[in-house]
Scaffold this motif. Sequence first.
Motif, PDB file in Angstrom:
ATOM      1  N   PRO A 161       0.830  -1.203   0.000  1.00 42.53           N
ATOM      2  CA  PRO A 161       0.000   0.000   0.000  1.00 42.53           C
ATOM      3  C   PRO A 161       0.860   1.246   0.000  1.00 42.53           C
ATOM      4  CG  PRO A 161       0.099  -0.922   2.208  1.00 42.53           C
ATOM      5  CD  PRO A 161       0.816  -1.886   1.308  1.00 42.53           C
ATOM      6  N   PHE A 162       0.323   2.342  -0.527  1.00 47.09           N
ATOM      7  CA  PHE A 162       0.987   3.634  -0.456  1.00 47.09           C
ATOM      8  C   PHE A 162       0.244   4.483   0.563  1.00 47.09           C
ATOM      9  CE2 PHE A 162       1.276   8.108  -1.511  1.00 47.09           C
ATOM     10  CZ  PHE A 162       2.652   8.287  -1.615  1.00 47.09           C
ATOM     11  N   VAL A 163       1.001   5.202   1.389  1.00 55.66           N
ATOM     12  CA  VAL A 163       0.372   6.026   2.405  1.00 55.66           C
ATOM     13  C   VAL A 163       0.918   7.443   2.330  1.00 55.66           C
ATOM     14  CG1 VAL A 163       2.056   5.304   4.156  1.00 55.66           C
ATOM     15  CG2 VAL A 163      -0.118   6.255   4.875  1.00 55.66           C
ATOM     16  N   ASN A 164       0.001   8.393   2.346  1.00 53.69           N
ATOM     17  CA  ASN A 164       0.358   9.806   2.432  1.00 53.69           C
ATOM     18  C   ASN A 164       0.247  10.199   3.903  1.00 53.69           C
ATOM     19  OD1 ASN A 164       0.142  12.696   2.553  1.00 53.69           O
ATOM     20  ND2 ASN A 164      -0.266  12.713   0.351  1.00 53.69           N
ATOM     21  N   LEU A 165       1.349  10.603   4.517  1.00 56.28           N
ATOM     22  CA  LEU A 165       1.351  10.875   5.947  1.00 56.28           C
ATOM     23  C   LEU A 165       0.572  12.135   6.306  1.00 56.28           C
ATOM     24  CD1 LEU A 165       4.987   9.840   6.937  1.00 56.28           C
ATOM     25  CD2 LEU A 165       2.866   8.548   7.140  1.00 56.28           C
ATOM     26  N   ASP A 166       0.145  12.904   5.312  1.00 58.09           N
ATOM     27  CA  ASP A 166      -0.780  14.007   5.591  1.00 58.09           C
ATOM     28  C   ASP A 166      -2.192  13.483   5.825  1.00 58.09           C
ATOM     29  OD1 ASP A 166       1.205  15.933   5.302  1.00 58.09           O
ATOM     30  OD2 ASP A 166       0.855  16.149   3.156  1.00 58.09           O
ATOM     31  N   ASP A 167      -2.519  12.359   5.190  1.00 53.05           N
ATOM     32  CA  ASP A 167      -3.847  11.757   5.349  1.00 53.05           C
ATOM     33  C   ASP A 167      -3.874  10.734   6.478  1.00 53.05           C
ATOM     34  OD1 ASP A 167      -4.728  13.221   3.154  1.00 53.05           O
ATOM     35  OD2 ASP A 167      -4.225  11.627   1.736  1.00 53.05           O
ATOM     36  N   VAL A 168      -2.804   9.962   6.600  1.00 47.85           N
ATOM     37  CA  VAL A 168      -2.715   8.916   7.627  1.00 47.85           C
ATOM     38  C   VAL A 168      -1.525   9.256   8.519  1.00 47.85           C
ATOM     39  CG1 VAL A 168      -2.546   6.450   8.072  1.00 47.85           C
ATOM     40  CG2 VAL A 168      -3.601   7.257   5.947  1.00 47.85           C
ATOM     41  N   PRO A 169      -1.753   9.931   9.625  1.00 51.24           N
ATOM     42  CA  PRO A 169      -0.633  10.414  10.439  1.00 51.24           C
ATOM     43  C   PRO A 169       0.042   9.298  11.231  1.00 51.24           C
ATOM     44  CG  PRO A 169      -2.720  10.940  11.488  1.00 51.24           C
ATOM     45  CD  PRO A 169      -3.059  10.347  10.151  1.00 51.24           C
ATOM     46  N   VAL A 170       1.154   9.651  11.854  1.00 49.79           N
ATOM     47  CA  VAL A 170       1.903   8.715  12.691  1.00 49.79           C
ATOM     48  C   VAL A 170       1.051   8.292  13.884  1.00 49.79           C
ATOM     49  CG1 VAL A 170       3.920   8.498  14.205  1.00 49.79           C
ATOM     50  CG2 VAL A 170       4.123   9.657  12.000  1.00 49.79           C
ATOM     51  N   ASP A 171       1.110   7.009  14.214  1.00 54.65           N
ATOM     52  CA  ASP A 171       0.418   6.501  15.395  1.00 54.65           C
ATOM     53  C   ASP A 171       1.291   6.816  16.612  1.00 54.65           C
ATOM     54  OD1 ASP A 171      -0.489   4.861  17.531  1.00 54.65           O
ATOM     55  OD2 ASP A 171      -1.513   3.568  16.096  1.00 54.65           O
ATOM     56  N   GLU A 172       0.909   7.823  17.369  1.00 58.31           N
ATOM     57  CA  GLU A 172       1.730   8.295  18.473  1.00 58.31           C
ATOM     58  C   GLU A 172       1.811   7.272  19.604  1.00 58.31           C
ATOM     59  OE1 GLU A 172       0.480  12.155  19.687  1.00 58.31           O
ATOM     60  OE2 GLU A 172       0.766  13.046  17.697  1.00 58.31           O
ATOM     61  N   TYR A 173       0.811   6.405  19.719  1.00 56.88           N
ATOM     62  CA  TYR A 173       0.850   5.398  20.778  1.00 56.88           C
ATOM     63  C   TYR A 173       2.001   4.433  20.552  1.00 56.88           C
ATOM     64  CZ  TYR A 173      -0.385   1.494  23.764  1.00 56.88           C
ATOM     65  OH  TYR A 173      -0.332   0.499  24.689  1.00 56.88           O
ATOM     66  N   PHE A 174       2.122   3.889  19.347  1.00 54.78           N
ATOM     67  CA  PHE A 174       3.186   2.932  19.067  1.00 54.78           C
ATOM     68  C   PHE A 174       4.539   3.616  18.908  1.00 54.78           C
ATOM     69  CE2 PHE A 174      -0.441   0.292  17.837  1.00 54.78           C
ATOM     70  CZ  PHE A 174      -0.090  -0.920  18.421  1.00 54.78           C
ATOM     71  N   ALA A 175       4.543   4.852  18.445  1.00 57.26           N
ATOM     72  CA  ALA A 175       5.804   5.538  18.144  1.00 57.26           C
ATOM     73  C   ALA A 175       6.724   5.603  19.355  1.00 57.26           C
ATOM     74  CB  ALA A 175       5.516   6.939  17.610  1.00 57.26           C
ATOM     75  N   LYS A 176       6.166   5.822  20.534  1.00 52.40           N
ATOM     76  CA  LYS A 176       7.014   6.032  21.713  1.00 52.40           C
ATOM     77  C   LYS A 176       7.695   4.757  22.189  1.00 52.40           C
ATOM     78  CE  LYS A 176       2.856   5.747  24.601  1.00 52.40           C
ATOM     79  NZ  LYS A 176       1.919   6.545  25.399  1.00 52.40           N
ATOM     80  N   PHE A 177       7.233   3.584  21.721  1.00 56.00           N
ATOM     81  CA  PHE A 177       7.846   2.331  22.156  1.00 56.00           C
ATOM     82  C   PHE A 177       8.914   1.825  21.183  1.00 56.00           C
ATOM     83  CE2 PHE A 177       3.412   2.047  23.889  1.00 56.00           C
ATOM     84  CZ  PHE A 177       3.760   2.284  25.204  1.00 56.00           C
ATOM     85  N   ILE A 178       9.172   2.565  20.125  1.00 54.55           N
ATOM     86  CA  ILE A 178      10.140   2.133  19.106  1.00 54.55           C
ATOM     87  C   ILE A 178      11.472   2.841  19.340  1.00 54.55           C
ATOM     88  CG2 ILE A 178      10.670   2.232  16.632  1.00 54.55           C
ATOM     89  CD1 ILE A 178       7.660   1.867  16.118  1.00 54.55           C
ATOM     90  N   ASN A 179      12.566   2.086  19.213  1.00 49.97           N
ATOM     91  CA  ASN A 179      13.903   2.634  19.401  1.00 49.97           C
ATOM     92  C   ASN A 179      14.137   3.773  18.398  1.00 49.97           C
ATOM     93  OD1 ASN A 179      16.662   3.161  19.491  1.00 49.97           O
ATOM     94  ND2 ASN A 179      17.180   1.035  19.924  1.00 49.97           N
TER      95      ASN A 179
END
Length: 347
Positions: A161-179
């Motif tokens: 799939p292709f994702v435009n990050l303006d339409d589908v933003p970063v998932d802030e919940y998962f982001a904080k657990f990634i190195n």
Amino acid sequence: MAKIDVYKDWLHITATNRPLNYYQLLKFDDFVDDPKLIRERYRELNAYVRKFATGDYIEESQDLMNELAKAMLCLTDAERKAEYDFSLGRKGSGPAATDQYGRRTFEAILLEDKIATPDQIKKAKNFADAVGLDLHQALMQQKAATPEQIMLAYAESIGAPFVNLDDVPVDEYFAKFINPVTARQHSFVPVASDMGKLILASPEPISIDVEDELRMIFDMPVSSAICTPQQVNAAIAKYYPRDAVQQVYRGSQDDAQADSKPAKQPKPKKQKAVVETVELTEAAKKNRVKLALVCFNFAFLLGAAGIYFGAKHPRTWMIVAAGLALGLIAGGIGWACAPKSMPEDEE
């Protein structure tokens, strides 16, 4: 405030079964296979629902946009779509059937969709061979088309799939657990969790090493979504700067699925994960040890000298004890006050 049926009132969907399947949600007949058509429909619906993202229905509109994004990401991912179609009863589908719909090659997409000319492709191929790039990377460097056009074609050619990050933003919940170092080195950000998989946006398919690392953290497999380098770089700069600190995930996969909403920060009272900081960087560790030793040595000498010159007939054990006591206190203070990261930390 009156409760509304967003599917009926906003999307004018007449089907009454809930939950809607992804085809119904995007207003298609079952088993549509054209990823370009699916993306276009998603963008139309997403833009329409976004109009309601103010006033009394902010939460409802955000939830619906998240649902639409998950539907698009699934139905434009060849492997996940085959699995999903199989779950809906489509014959001949499933994990082994991801290529059954005649996926076009990258060059065919470029030519048939008039994204690049034969001369541009030939020039980019020669450049790619000379400097060791892939064709889509060479086309972007030579600006044969817009980055989104090139990456859209590339995503379709590999069945991602292709994702435009303006339409589908970063998932802030998962982001904080990634190195943060891993995210920067491999250029990815998490955008959603769906069908038991964590979806990462990146200009390239995620490597096996990263998949294994994240599987260990979240206890779920990883799926790739392609985005432009410019968008992922901007997202990484925001969510994973050099002083970012990773948190440790202690929840279950069910907790993650329940609490994760891509464009919204989960409410603290519903968050079931226990969080703690990870170890310091190597440079920060060395700096902390050096500072603690300097403080200890200085305080030890000061304490020993104070007893030696200030007490009458001091004994050796008194001098050593006073120096050690003051040195340990000063060393502990130096350790605690040392910075947690250093400007020279390397990725």
